[in-house]
Design a protein around this motif. Structure first.
Motif, short mmCIF file in Angstrom:
data_model
loop_
_atom_site.label_atom_id
_atom_site.label_comp_id
_atom_site.label_asym_id
_atom_site.label_seq_id
_atom_site.Cartn_x
_atom_site.Cartn_y
_atom_site.Cartn_z
N CYS A 9 -8.89 61.03 -77.36
CA CYS A 9 -9.14 61.47 -78.73
C CYS A 9 -7.92 62.22 -79.29
O CYS A 9 -7.51 62.02 -80.43
CB CYS A 9 -10.38 62.36 -78.76
SG CYS A 9 -10.74 62.96 -80.41
N LEU A 10 -7.32 63.07 -78.43
CA LEU A 10 -6.11 63.80 -78.85
C LEU A 10 -4.97 62.84 -79.19
O LEU A 10 -4.30 63.00 -80.22
CB LEU A 10 -5.66 64.76 -77.74
CG LEU A 10 -6.10 66.22 -77.85
CD1 LEU A 10 -7.61 66.33 -77.79
CD2 LEU A 10 -5.47 67.05 -76.74
N LEU A 11 -4.77 61.85 -78.31
CA LEU A 11 -3.69 60.89 -78.53
C LEU A 11 -3.89 60.13 -79.84
O LEU A 11 -2.95 59.90 -80.58
CB LEU A 11 -3.59 59.91 -77.35
CG LEU A 11 -2.85 60.47 -76.12
CD1 LEU A 11 -3.03 59.55 -74.92
CD2 LEU A 11 -1.35 60.65 -76.42
N LEU B 235 -8.53 66.69 -90.94
CA LEU B 235 -8.75 66.05 -89.64
C LEU B 235 -10.24 65.97 -89.34
O LEU B 235 -11.00 66.86 -89.69
CB LEU B 235 -8.09 66.89 -88.55
CG LEU B 235 -6.61 66.59 -88.30
CD1 LEU B 235 -6.05 67.60 -87.33
CD2 LEU B 235 -6.42 65.20 -87.75
N PRO B 236 -10.65 64.89 -88.67
CA PRO B 236 -12.08 64.73 -88.37
C PRO B 236 -12.52 65.83 -87.41
O PRO B 236 -11.74 66.33 -86.62
CB PRO B 236 -12.14 63.36 -87.70
CG PRO B 236 -10.78 63.17 -87.12
CD PRO B 236 -9.84 63.83 -88.08
N ASP B 237 -13.79 66.18 -87.51
CA ASP B 237 -14.33 67.21 -86.63
C ASP B 237 -14.20 66.82 -85.17
O ASP B 237 -14.14 67.67 -84.30
CB ASP B 237 -15.82 67.47 -86.94
CG ASP B 237 -15.94 68.44 -88.10
OD1 ASP B 237 -14.92 69.14 -88.35
OD2 ASP B 237 -17.00 68.51 -88.74
N ASN B 238 -14.19 65.49 -84.92
CA ASN B 238 -14.19 65.11 -83.52
C ASN B 238 -12.96 65.60 -82.75
O ASN B 238 -13.00 65.77 -81.56
CB ASN B 238 -14.41 63.60 -83.33
CG ASN B 238 -13.30 62.79 -83.97
OD1 ASN B 238 -12.40 63.35 -84.59
ND2 ASN B 238 -13.37 61.50 -83.81
N LEU B 239 -11.84 65.90 -83.47
CA LEU B 239 -10.70 66.48 -82.76
C LEU B 239 -11.07 67.89 -82.30
O LEU B 239 -10.86 68.25 -81.14
CB LEU B 239 -9.44 66.52 -83.64
CG LEU B 239 -8.23 67.20 -82.97
CD1 LEU B 239 -7.79 66.47 -81.71
CD2 LEU B 239 -7.04 67.33 -83.91
N ALA C 263 -2.38 67.34 -86.27
CA ALA C 263 -3.05 67.40 -84.97
C ALA C 263 -2.38 68.44 -84.06
O ALA C 263 -3.05 69.20 -83.37
CB ALA C 263 -3.03 66.02 -84.31
N SER C 264 -1.04 68.48 -84.11
CA SER C 264 -0.30 69.44 -83.27
C SER C 264 -0.67 70.87 -83.64
O SER C 264 -0.88 71.72 -82.78
CB SER C 264 1.20 69.26 -83.42
OG SER C 264 1.58 67.99 -82.93
#
Length: 516
Positions: free
Chosen positions: A30-32, A1-5, A42-43
């Motif tokens: 960003c989360l969505l 996952l990208p760092d931005n999450l 992501a979860s």
């Protein structure tokens, strides 16, 4: 996952404390996006970073980011492993409160979130049971006028109502009265949404009756107003209501006391009238439900003769022509329950050539194990309860003997036993007429197998030996018995730990020795 999450999650932690709405909104976006991209990963990240406990404060009815937060929860809760964490983070109470919102988007997302959290998971339902969600939802339902909102609440209610504790809470919170009200309002409605609401409300009513406690509470000894209202659905002109009414009766009929009370208050007549209408109208689900109710009502012994004299068997026989396995299955079960211990009825049905013919046909229904098993059991029951030579003749003529021999090899001991007892009666009452079929079906080698198998239950061994003695009067069967050296197995059984078996083994050995 990208760092931005991760960044977004960190930012969210800070931003949510000083309620800087703009930065919160961009973090949520960003989360969505991350959830849409890879929901599971992501979860997990959201869970690991401990963000869920921030959400209750963000779920304010007045806050502009509420729909997004609810949407995120709904997406997260699609993953089974996230459902308990959502409950533990305290998300349920604020979500339940949001159901009072007037904002369509908030309602939609909240409904999704609650629906997903409680979907298919016992853990979370237990936790739902400890909140006041039942009362909240019922209260909310009472206030709603719009169809969409009612439907959405229904969608949250249905999975919750599968839990027995919550069923009872919903009943106590007055959901039943609401449902009866919806039914009354929509029963004559022509609009799509009326039809949809009627179905949902009556289905939910039936679901509430699946819990033992909630069912007994609503039955109130048969005096309950709810029970009376549901009864009035049966003669309705609406198929959906007829169906729900019949299913409800089948659910109320889950203990002897209720069954006896219902038969005494004339429910059978209502069900028979309903079935009569569906010989022509032919709605399969209604047929199936009404037969289920009759089958359950026929279980207590005191009900059998009352139901028989009310003409239940004759109405049920009208469905013999049905090509629908579920209907066939219930029809067979109902007749089998009715004739249990009722010799006269067993005699009457067992000499009905049409019925016996159809049973023999269904004994070959390889694709439908249930129908096949039930028709074998009914065939055997007709003989066992009538003990009548005419019934035995009808079964022999209809070609039923070979099926009873096959039934003796079933993997269910109860069915094996029923078959052996019926075959014993056939051999005792008309061995001459049955001889050819018994030889053709290989009865003697089946008995040999049952007696030499270590795993056969004592009653199977006992009934097999009784049958051996009974067929000795037939020359060809007698010959087979001799050629298979039964005497060796039988003499071993004299030492069997079960007294009845060992005693019968001695008698059988004497008989075999005398006739060798």
């Amino acid at each position: 996952l990208p760092d931005n999450l991760s960044d977004a999650l960190e930012k969210l932690k800070i931003a949510s404390t000083d309620s800087a709405t703009d930065s919160v909104e961009s973090c949520l976006d960003c989360l969505l996006k991350a959830l849409a991209n890879n929901s599971t990963e992501a979860s997990m990240k959201i869970h690991e970073m401990g963000v869920l406990p921030l959400f209750p404060t963000l779920l304010h009815p007045q806050s502009s980011c509420t729909p997004k937060v609810a949407n995120i929860i709904a997406e997260v809760a699609k993953n089974e492993f996230m459902r308990s964490p959502c409950v533990e983070a305290g998300l349920i109470p604020p979500l339940v409160q949001l159901l009072n919102s007037t904002d369509q988007e908030v309602l939609l997302q909240t409904g999704r979130a609650l629906g997903n959290i409680c979907y298919d998971s016992q853990s979370s339902k237990e936790q739902f049971a400890s909140t006041n969600i039942a009362e909240e939802l019922v209260h909310l339902f009472q206030k709603q006028m719009e169809h969409e909102k009612k439907e959405m609440i229904f969608e949250v209610l249905a999975p919750l109502a599968e839990n027995d504790v919550i069923k009872l809470q919903l009943v106590e919170a007055g959901l039943v009265e609401c449902l009866l009200e919806v039914v009354a309002q929509t029963v004559d409605g022509e609009r799509e949404e009326d039809i949809a609401q009627l179905k949902t409300a009556s289905d939910l009513m039936v679901l509430l009756l699946l819990g033992d406690e909630s069912m007994q509470k609503l039955f109130e000894g048969g005096k309950g107003s709810v029970f009376q209202r549901v009864l009035s659905w049966v003669p309705s002109h609406n198929h959906q209501l007829q169906l729900a009414g019949a299913l409800a009766i089948a659910n109320f009929a889950r203990n002897d006391g209720n069954c006896i009370h219902m038969v005494d208050t004339g429910i059978v007549q209502k069900l028979l009238e309903l079935l009569d209408r569906h010989v022509e109208e032919g709605n399969v689900t209604v047929q199936h439900a009404a037969l289920s109710a009759l089958r359950n009502l026929a279980i207590p012994v005191v009900n059998k003769s009352k139901m028989l004299s009310a003409g239940v068997a004759d109405v049920v026989l009208k469905f013999l022509q049905s090509e629908m396995p579920p209907v066939q299955f219930k029809l067979l079960g109902t007749l089998r329950m009715l004739i249990d211990t009722q010799a006269e009825a067993a005699d009457h049905l067992g000499t009905n050539g049409k019925l016996v013919e159809r049973l023999v046909e269904w004994c070959e229904a390889k694709d439908h194990a249930g129908v096949m098993g039930e028709s074998n059991r009914l065939l055997s029951a007709l003989i066992r309860h009538s003990k009548s030579k005419e019934v035995v003749r009808t079964v022999i003529q209809g070609g039923g003997v070979k099926h009873l021999v096959t039934m003796a090899t079933s993997e269910h001991m109860i069915m094996q036993n029923e078959a052996l007892v019926a075959l014993g009666l056939i051999a005792a009452l008309d061995l001459v007429a049955a001889e050819k079929d018994l030889v053709g079906a290989g009865l003697v080698s089946v008995l040999h197998k049952l007696l030499s198998d270590e795993r056969s239950a004592p009653e199977i061994k006992y009934n097999s030996m009784i049958l051996i003695c009974a067929v000795m009067g037939s020359e060809p069967l007698h010959k087979e018995v001799q050629s298979l050296a039964f005497i060796n197995i039988v003499s071993k059984l004299r030492a069997h730990e079960n007294k009845t078996v060992s005693h019968q083994a001695s008698l059988t050995e004497q008989r075999l020795t005398a006739q060798s």
